[in-house]
Design a protein around this motif. Structure first.
Motif, PDB file in Angstrom:
ATOM      1  N   VAL A   1       0.824  -1.205   0.000  1.00  0.00           N
ATOM      2  CA  VAL A   1       0.000   0.000   0.000  1.00  0.00           C
ATOM      3  C   VAL A   1       0.862   1.261   0.000  1.00  0.00           C
ATOM      4  CG1 VAL A   1      -1.917  -1.135   1.165  1.00  0.00           C
ATOM      5  CG2 VAL A   1      -0.116  -0.056   2.532  1.00  0.00           C
ATOM      6  N   LYS A   2       2.169   1.120  -0.238  1.00  0.00           N
ATOM      7  CA  LYS A   2       3.042   2.285  -0.208  1.00  0.00           C
ATOM      8  C   LYS A   2       2.721   3.256  -1.331  1.00  0.00           C
ATOM      9  CE  LYS A   2       6.969  -0.040   2.007  1.00  0.00           C
ATOM     10  NZ  LYS A   2       8.392  -0.417   1.872  1.00  0.00           N
ATOM     11  N   LYS A   3       2.500   2.717  -2.509  1.00  0.00           N
ATOM     12  CA  LYS A   3       2.246   3.592  -3.653  1.00  0.00           C
ATOM     13  C   LYS A   3       0.934   4.367  -3.504  1.00  0.00           C
ATOM     14  CE  LYS A   3       2.305   3.580  -8.705  1.00  0.00           C
ATOM     15  NZ  LYS A   3       2.452   2.734  -9.920  1.00  0.00           N
ATOM     16  N   PRO A   4      -0.201   3.731  -3.147  1.00  0.00           N
ATOM     17  CA  PRO A   4      -1.426   4.511  -2.931  1.00  0.00           C
ATOM     18  C   PRO A   4      -1.300   5.524  -1.799  1.00  0.00           C
ATOM     19  CG  PRO A   4      -1.946   2.203  -3.216  1.00  0.00           C
ATOM     20  CD  PRO A   4      -0.458   2.296  -3.081  1.00  0.00           C
ATOM     21  N   PHE A   5      -0.557   5.155  -0.726  1.00  0.00           N
ATOM     22  CA  PHE A   5      -0.379   6.083   0.391  1.00  0.00           C
ATOM     23  C   PHE A   5       0.443   7.288  -0.041  1.00  0.00           C
ATOM     24  CE2 PHE A   5       1.787   7.449   4.331  1.00  0.00           C
ATOM     25  CZ  PHE A   5       0.660   7.763   5.083  1.00  0.00           C
ATOM     26  N   LYS A   6       1.457   7.052  -0.863  1.00  0.00           N
ATOM     27  CA  LYS A   6       2.273   8.156  -1.371  1.00  0.00           C
ATOM     28  C   LYS A   6       1.440   9.077  -2.259  1.00  0.00           C
ATOM     29  CE  LYS A   6       6.487   9.063  -4.038  1.00  0.00           C
ATOM     30  NZ  LYS A   6       7.620   8.447  -4.798  1.00  0.00           N
ATOM     31  N   LYS A   7       0.582   8.488  -3.071  1.00  0.00           N
ATOM     32  CA  LYS A   7      -0.289   9.289  -3.930  1.00  0.00           C
ATOM     33  C   LYS A   7      -1.288  10.091  -3.094  1.00  0.00           C
ATOM     34  CE  LYS A   7      -3.300   8.897  -7.971  1.00  0.00           C
ATOM     35  NZ  LYS A   7      -3.928   7.960  -8.952  1.00  0.00           N
ATOM     36  N   TYR A   8      -1.760   9.494  -2.003  1.00  0.00           N
ATOM     37  CA  TYR A   8      -2.693  10.184  -1.115  1.00  0.00           C
ATOM     38  C   TYR A   8      -2.033  11.404  -0.479  1.00  0.00           C
ATOM     39  CZ  TYR A   8      -5.546  11.056   3.034  1.00  0.00           C
ATOM     40  OH  TYR A   8      -6.290  11.649   4.012  1.00  0.00           O
ATOM     41  N   LEU A   9      -0.786  11.243  -0.026  1.00  0.00           N
ATOM     42  CA  LEU A   9      -0.068  12.375   0.557  1.00  0.00           C
ATOM     43  C   LEU A   9       0.175  13.470  -0.475  1.00  0.00           C
ATOM     44  CD1 LEU A   9       2.568  10.544   2.808  1.00  0.00           C
ATOM     45  CD2 LEU A   9       0.411  11.597   3.502  1.00  0.00           C
ATOM     46  N   THR A  10       0.441  13.075  -1.704  1.00  0.00           N
ATOM     47  CA  THR A  10       0.646  14.064  -2.760  1.00  0.00           C
ATOM     48  C   THR A  10      -0.625  14.850  -3.035  1.00  0.00           C
ATOM     49  OG1 THR A  10       2.303  12.605  -3.770  1.00  0.00           O
ATOM     50  CG2 THR A  10       1.411  14.379  -5.137  1.00  0.00           C
ATOM     51  N   MET A  11      -1.769  14.172  -3.060  1.00  0.00           N
ATOM     52  CA  MET A  11      -3.042  14.852  -3.303  1.00  0.00           C
ATOM     53  C   MET A  11      -3.437  15.742  -2.137  1.00  0.00           C
ATOM     54  SD  MET A  11      -3.876  13.965  -6.313  1.00  0.00           S
ATOM     55  CE  MET A  11      -5.533  14.611  -6.355  1.00  0.00           C
ATOM     56  N   CYS A  12      -2.910  15.461  -0.937  1.00  0.00           N
ATOM     57  CA  CYS A  12      -3.200  16.306   0.233  1.00  0.00           C
ATOM     58  C   CYS A  12      -2.406  17.611   0.231  1.00  0.00           C
ATOM     59  CB  CYS A  12      -2.909  15.537   1.523  1.00  0.00           C
ATOM     60  SG  CYS A  12      -4.100  14.219   1.848  1.00  0.00           S
ATOM     61  N   GLY A  13      -1.494  17.793  -0.710  1.00  0.00           N
ATOM     62  CA  GLY A  13      -0.727  19.028  -0.784  1.00  0.00           C
ATOM     63  C   GLY A  13       0.768  18.810  -0.747  1.00  0.00           C
ATOM     64  N   GLY A  14       1.193  17.556  -0.666  1.00  0.00           N
ATOM     65  CA  GLY A  14       2.612  17.277  -0.612  1.00  0.00           C
ATOM     66  C   GLY A  14       3.046  16.791   0.757  1.00  0.00           C
ATOM     67  N   PHE A  15       4.300  16.338   0.848  1.00  0.00           N
ATOM     68  CA  PHE A  15       4.800  15.785   2.108  1.00  0.00           C
ATOM     69  C   PHE A  15       4.931  16.854   3.186  1.00  0.00           C
ATOM     70  CE2 PHE A  15       6.183  12.637  -1.007  1.00  0.00           C
ATOM     71  CZ  PHE A  15       5.835  11.454  -0.375  1.00  0.00           C
ATOM     72  N   CYS A  16       5.340  18.054   2.794  1.00  0.00           N
ATOM     73  CA  CYS A  16       5.516  19.125   3.786  1.00  0.00           C
ATOM     74  C   CYS A  16       4.190  19.488   4.439  1.00  0.00           C
ATOM     75  CB  CYS A  16       6.147  20.346   3.117  1.00  0.00           C
ATOM     76  SG  CYS A  16       7.825  20.079   2.537  1.00  0.00           S
ATOM     77  N   ILE A  17       3.154  19.696   3.630  1.00  0.00           N
ATOM     78  CA  ILE A  17       1.841  20.040   4.168  1.00  0.00           C
ATOM     79  C   ILE A  17       1.307  18.908   5.028  1.00  0.00           C
ATOM     80  CG2 ILE A  17      -0.525  20.643   3.564  1.00  0.00           C
ATOM     81  CD1 ILE A  17       1.467  22.847   2.980  1.00  0.00           C
ATOM     82  N   SER A  18       1.521  17.668   4.608  1.00  0.00           N
ATOM     83  CA  SER A  18       1.031  16.526   5.383  1.00  0.00           C
ATOM     84  C   SER A  18       1.732  16.440   6.727  1.00  0.00           C
ATOM     85  CB  SER A  18       1.250  15.229   4.592  1.00  0.00           C
ATOM     86  OG  SER A  18       0.576  15.275   3.356  1.00  0.00           O
ATOM     87  N   ILE A  19       3.061  16.689   6.751  1.00  0.00           N
ATOM     88  CA  ILE A  19       3.812  16.643   8.015  1.00  0.00           C
ATOM     89  C   ILE A  19       3.366  17.767   8.936  1.00  0.00           C
ATOM     90  CG2 ILE A  19       6.100  16.921   9.027  1.00  0.00           C
ATOM     91  CD1 ILE A  19       7.233  15.490   6.583  1.00  0.00           C
TER      92      ILE A  19
END
Length: 486
Positions: free
Chosen positions: A436-454
């Protein structure tokens, strides 16, 4: 939003025809979507702001109260502090529901506005009070009808071929539009007869039936309808969330013989055998999902069970296959033992088979009657609309005495077979075994990126720690007393 949903609903027509969407249409869709996205973004921002500030306000109020109390020279005792703290926590719960309460008030305002528009509409005026002839059920004399509504309502009907002319008038301070759809209709329907209504798309078949139930405004002429009630089966079937039996009874008392005859005539017997609880099975949004043909037959059964004198049927045979249509026509509408054989039935349909068995056929075009008479007479008219329709059809009519074989396959599953596994038990799920790494990575990207998610995750953790530290800080403050212990 309504425009976007309307375009989205009609996309299947473009896909079925293999048409390409024009660039201008895509621009309109993008513009509508952009406006919708902007409003949704603002609504979510305000909701997040309210959700964030509401808990903080209670904490700030608690700190301000204790500081003001101690700075004024008073001694803060633990019993008083925790009592005040408990009160503010109780207030916090109420304040946390404030944003949702405001949203509910807004939705309630919209609903009340719609109810007000409905109640402020013009009162329905009954048909002409003059007495009908004993052998007539419906009589129209030079009648002209029009749809009444706002510009948006008329614009929706424009694509259905119902718009001919408009006239604006003021009603209770609101500008409405009258759109004339039926012109100079003169029609007499005898009691106990079967009247067939046919014509091209947008010719006014559904509008004619709507005019008989008072949904259209009578501009000119007269309309007389016999007493005894009208049952109307719309072209778009509908059900409500309740048992199948209640959808048919529709508030009327249950009579076993009449109910069973209605079920059999409308071809629902096989459906009841397939349902887990028979006619007590819940259908609708929270229950079993019926197909389009099943919904249409439930609508027809609801009208038949109501036992009215006049039946208006808007193409009820279009949603079922040929065999079920034949069964319904012979056992329900027109047959030696049909339930409606002694009723006055107005049937709007494209089926030449059904029209051939009608007593009288009326052909509409652009909201006017261009042909009328018995089917045999209209068939002999050279160059007539009905004769052309008959030539285009490969079927000459219903057989007089057809034998309907008893078949155990569905009379009721003409569109989609009913899955018994769905009715009786839950199908076992198939579990995915991939990463599930790839879908989770895509989900974080759609949320605004890794910085915004963190940042968002850190803010939520900090919020929880702050809420917990609130009680800890209060306990440390009370243990400190006046500060001499440290």
């Amino acid at each position: 939003m309504c425009s976007f949903l309307s375009i989205q609903k009609e996309c299947h027509v473009l896909k079925a025809a293999g048409c390409k969407v024009h660039h201008a249409t895509l621009s309109v869709l993008a513009d509508i979507r952009r406006k919708e996205h902007k409003k949704l973004k603002l609504a979510l921002f305000l909701q997040s702001l309210g959700t964030t500030l509401t808990p903080s306000s209670a904490t700030v109020a608690t700190v301000a109260t204790f500081l003001g109390y101690t700075l004024s020279g008073n001694s803060l005792r633990p019993t008083d502090a925790f009592a005040v703290f408990s009160i503010f926590n109780a207030v916090l719960f109420s304040m946390g529901r404030l944003p949702y309460a405001i949203r509910c008030l807004g939705e309630a305002k919209v609903c009340l506005h719609r109810v007000k528009e409905y109640l402020d509409g013009p009162e329905f005026t009954s048909p002409d009070d003059e007495v009908l002839l004993p052998d007539l059920a419906i009589e129209l004399v030079g009648s002209t009808f029009a749809w009444e509504g706002t510009y948006g309502d008329i614009k929706k009907r424009k694509g259905k071929g119902r718009r001919k002319s408009t006239a604006e008038f003021a009603s209770q301070g609101n500008a409405n539009i009258l759109t004339t759809v039926l012109h100079d209709l003169t029609l007499k329907v005898e009691r106990g007869s079967l009247l067939g209504v046919c014509g091209g798309v947008g010719s006014g078949k559904s509008s004619l039936l709507s005019s008989l139930v008072g949904e259209l405004r009578l501009l000119e002429g007269k309309m007389r309808i016999m007493a005894g009630g009208i049952a109307y089966v719309t072209q778009q079937a509908w059900i409500f969330n309740d048992s199948l039996r209640e959808n048919i009874l529709f508030g009327l008392p249950y009579h076993k013989m009449r109910y069973r005859a209605t079920i059999e005539a409308c071809g629902l017997s096989r459906d009841l055998e397939l349902l887990s609880n028979g006619d007590l099975t819940e259908v609708g949004e929270n229950g079993f999902n019926l197909s389009g043909g099943q919904k249409q037959r439930v609508n027809l059964a609801r009208a038949v069970y109501s036992n009215r004198e006049i039946y208006l049927l808007d193409d009820p045979l279009s949603a079922v296959d040929a065999k079920v249509a034949l069964h319904i026509f012979q056992h329900c509408i027109c047959g030696p033992k049909a339930l409606l054989r002694e009723k006055t039935v107005v049937l709007a349909t494209h089926s030449i088979m059904a029209l051939h068995e009608c007593d009288v056929v009326v052909v509409l075009k652009d909201g006017s009657i261009i042909e009328r008479g018995p089917p045999a007479k209209l068939r002999e008219m050279e160059g007539g609309k009905y004769a052309m329709m008959l030539k285009e059809s490969l079927i000459d009519g219903f057989p007089k005495n057809p034998e309907i074989p008893e078949k155990k396959e569905s009379l009721a599953t003409e569109e989609h077979p009913i899955d018994l596994n769905f009715v009786q038990h839950v199908i076992k799920e198939n579990y995915a075994t991939k990463s599930v790494k790839k879908p989770f990575k895509k989900y974080l990207t759609m949320c605004g990126g890794f910085c915004i998610s963190i940042i968002s995750a850190s803010a939520m953790v900090l919020f929880s720690i702050t809420r917990l530290f609130n009680s800890i800080w209060l306990q440390i403050w009370l243990d400190a007393g006046n500060g001499n212990n440290y």
